[in-house]
Design an enzyme around this catalytic site. Structure first.
Site, PDB file in Angstrom:
ATOM      1  N   GLY A   1     -27.646   5.716  37.378  1.00 32.33           N
ATOM      2  CA  GLY A   1     -26.382   6.428  37.122  1.00 32.33           C
ATOM      3  C   GLY A   1     -26.828   6.874  36.455  1.00 32.33           C
ATOM      4  O   GLY A   1     -25.961   6.738  35.095  1.00 32.33           O
ATOM      5  N   SER A   2     -28.115   6.551  35.619  1.00 32.81           N
ATOM      6  CA  SER A   2     -28.392   7.914  34.026  1.00 32.81           C
ATOM      7  C   SER A   2     -28.009   8.764  33.619  1.00 32.81           C
ATOM      8  O   SER A   2     -27.973   9.038  33.237  1.00 32.81           O
ATOM      9  CB  SER A   2     -30.222   7.557  34.360  1.00 32.81           C
ATOM     10  N   ASN A   3     -28.008   9.700  35.597  1.00 32.71           N
ATOM     11  CA  ASN A   3     -27.157  10.979  35.240  1.00 32.71           C
ATOM     12  C   ASN A   3     -25.935  10.817  34.325  1.00 32.71           C
ATOM     13  O   ASN A   3     -25.252  11.715  33.292  1.00 32.71           O
ATOM     14  CB  ASN A   3     -27.514  12.068  36.108  1.00 32.71           C
TER      15      ASN A   3
ATOM     16  N   ASN B   1     -24.578  19.360  42.459  1.00 37.36           N
ATOM     17  CA  ASN B   1     -25.542  18.212  42.692  1.00 37.36           C
ATOM     18  C   ASN B   1     -27.008  18.426  41.706  1.00 37.36           C
ATOM     19  O   ASN B   1     -26.927  19.222  41.113  1.00 37.36           O
ATOM     20  CB  ASN B   1     -26.245  17.874  44.223  1.00 37.36           C
TER      21      ASN B   1
ATOM     22  N   HIS C   1     -30.775  17.705  41.881  1.00 41.97           N
ATOM     23  CA  HIS C   1     -32.202  17.215  42.998  1.00 41.97           C
ATOM     24  C   HIS C   1     -32.977  17.128  41.746  1.00 41.97           C
ATOM     25  O   HIS C   1     -33.286  18.032  40.690  1.00 41.97           O
ATOM     26  CB  HIS C   1     -32.187  18.096  43.997  1.00 41.97           C
TER      27      HIS C   1
ATOM     28  N   ASP D   1     -29.268  21.088  50.027  1.00 45.66           N
ATOM     29  CA  ASP D   1     -30.205  21.655  49.080  1.00 45.66           C
ATOM     30  C   ASP D   1     -30.131  22.893  49.763  1.00 45.66           C
ATOM     31  O   ASP D   1     -31.449  23.524  48.229  1.00 45.66           O
ATOM     32  CB  ASP D   1     -31.401  20.645  49.205  1.00 45.66           C
TER      33      ASP D   1
ATOM     34  N   GLU E   1     -33.501  15.586  33.934  1.00 45.41           N
ATOM     35  CA  GLU E   1     -32.800  15.980  34.353  1.00 45.41           C
ATOM     36  C   GLU E   1     -31.252  15.883  33.792  1.00 45.41           C
ATOM     37  O   GLU E   1     -30.055  16.426  33.430  1.00 45.41           O
ATOM     38  CB  GLU E   1     -32.191  14.700  36.010  1.00 45.41           C
TER      39      GLU E   1
HETATM   40  C1  GAR Z   1     -32.065  11.484  40.253  1.00 46.66           C
HETATM   41  O1  GAR Z   1     -33.929  11.449  39.874  1.00 46.66           O
HETATM   42  C2  GAR Z   1     -31.219  12.717  41.073  1.00 46.66           C
HETATM   43  O2  GAR Z   1     -32.170  13.865  40.788  1.00 46.66           O
HETATM   44  C3  GAR Z   1     -31.668  11.876  42.095  1.00 46.66           C
HETATM   45  O3  GAR Z   1     -31.446  10.638  42.026  1.00 46.66           O
HETATM   46  C4  GAR Z   1     -31.934  10.484  41.238  1.00 46.66           C
HETATM   47  C5  GAR Z   1     -30.520   9.778  40.363  1.00 46.66           C
HETATM   48  O4  GAR Z   1     -30.690   8.962  39.342  1.00 46.66           O
HETATM   49  N1  GAR Z   1     -30.799  12.598  43.108  1.00 46.66           N
HETATM   50  C6  GAR Z   1     -31.556  12.855  44.306  1.00 46.66           C
HETATM   51  O5  GAR Z   1     -32.806  12.437  44.985  1.00 46.66           O
HETATM   52  C7  GAR Z   1     -30.570  13.208  45.338  1.00 46.66           C
HETATM   53  N2  GAR Z   1     -31.397  14.734  46.478  1.00 46.66           N
HETATM   54  P1  GAR Z   1     -29.681   8.319  38.830  1.00 46.66           P
HETATM   55  O6  GAR Z   1     -28.615   7.811  39.435  1.00 46.66           O
HETATM   56  O7  GAR Z   1     -30.692   7.430  37.433  1.00 46.66           O
HETATM   57  O8  GAR Z   1     -28.308   9.272  37.744  1.00 46.66           O
END
Ligand code: GAR
Length: 215
Positions: free
Chosen positions: A23-25, A120, A122, A163, A192
């Site tokens: 969940g860092s995003n 989304n 990616h 995607d 990101e």
């Molecule tokens: C992120 O790098 C995101 O781009 C990727 O999962 C990670 C989640 O990080 N998503 C995908 O690969 C989707 N195809 P987070 O939980 O720390 O936000």
């Protein structure tokens, strides 16, 4: 004389942020709102398909509304995962669905109801390194295996083709000769966190709210 309601766009766009892991995003978006970098926006719901997602615990600790929709439980109860999720999105008057490390693919009710309003992030420069099976560290491993000189991240609309929806924004990131999957993933993730809020700040005002408000 009877007052007719005036149709206006809701002041704030209501987001549901969907996660499966760290969940860092989600945190970055929350901070962007707190710091005034992402305006007229609120995170009205955080949903995870995994009860043990770290980001869920964090969201709960911040006082955000959280919800787990377990695919296994849905299967056991013979209810459709997307139908349950859609019900929750509508109950919380969600305008936009923001996928932030959410690793399920939409095919049904949510996609139909929120077409054009699901985004989304990616961890590659789409269309490179996208599609089924390309997520998280699998992407970075493939980038390193191919000795790419650069990679990056992409914010895009979600469609039935994984995607392949319209790209809303991208950031390029260098790949260093010394990179491991972890160091590359971290460098991309830092970008990101900035890109998602920047794209939403620009894009959210261009879309109509799902739930109109009346004054
Ligand atoms: C992120 O790098 C995101 O781009 C990727 O999962 C990670 C989640 O990080 N998503 C995908 O690969 C989707 N195809 P987070 O939980 O720390 O936000």
């Amino acid at each position: 004389m009877m007052m007719m309601p005036t149709f206006v766009h809701a002041k704030k766009k209501t987001l549901a942020v969907l996660i499966s892991g760290g969940g860092s995003n989600l945190k970055a978006l929350y901070n962007a709102i707190e710091n005034g970098l992402l305006t007229d926006t609120e995170i009205s719901l955080v949903v995870s398909d995994k009860a043990n997602a770290k980001g869920l615990e964090w969201a709960f600790s911040q006082g955000l509304k959280t919800l787990v929709v377990s695919p296994a439980m849905c299967k056991q109860l013979e209810v459709d995962f997307e139908a349950v999720l859609l019900n929750a999105l509508e109950e919380h008057a969600i305008d936009v669905v923001v996928l932030a490390g959410f690793l399920r693919i939409f095919k049904g009710d949510v996609l139909t109801a929120y077409e054009g309003s699901i985004v989304n992030i990616h961890p590659s420069l789409l269309p490179a390194y996208g599609g089924k099976g390309m997520y998280g560290n699998h992407v970075h491993e493939a980038v390193l295996a191919n000795q790419e000189s650069h990679t990056g991240c992409t914010v895009h609309l979600v469609t039935a083709n994984v995607d392949e929806g319209d790209v809303l924004g991208q950031t390029q990131v260098p790949v260093l000769p010394t990179d491991t999957t972890e160091t590359l993933a971290q460098r991309v993730l830092e970008q990101e966190h900035q890109l998602y809020a920047q794209v939403l700040q620009r894009w959210l005002p261009t879309i109509a709210p799902k739930v109109p408000s009346f004054v």
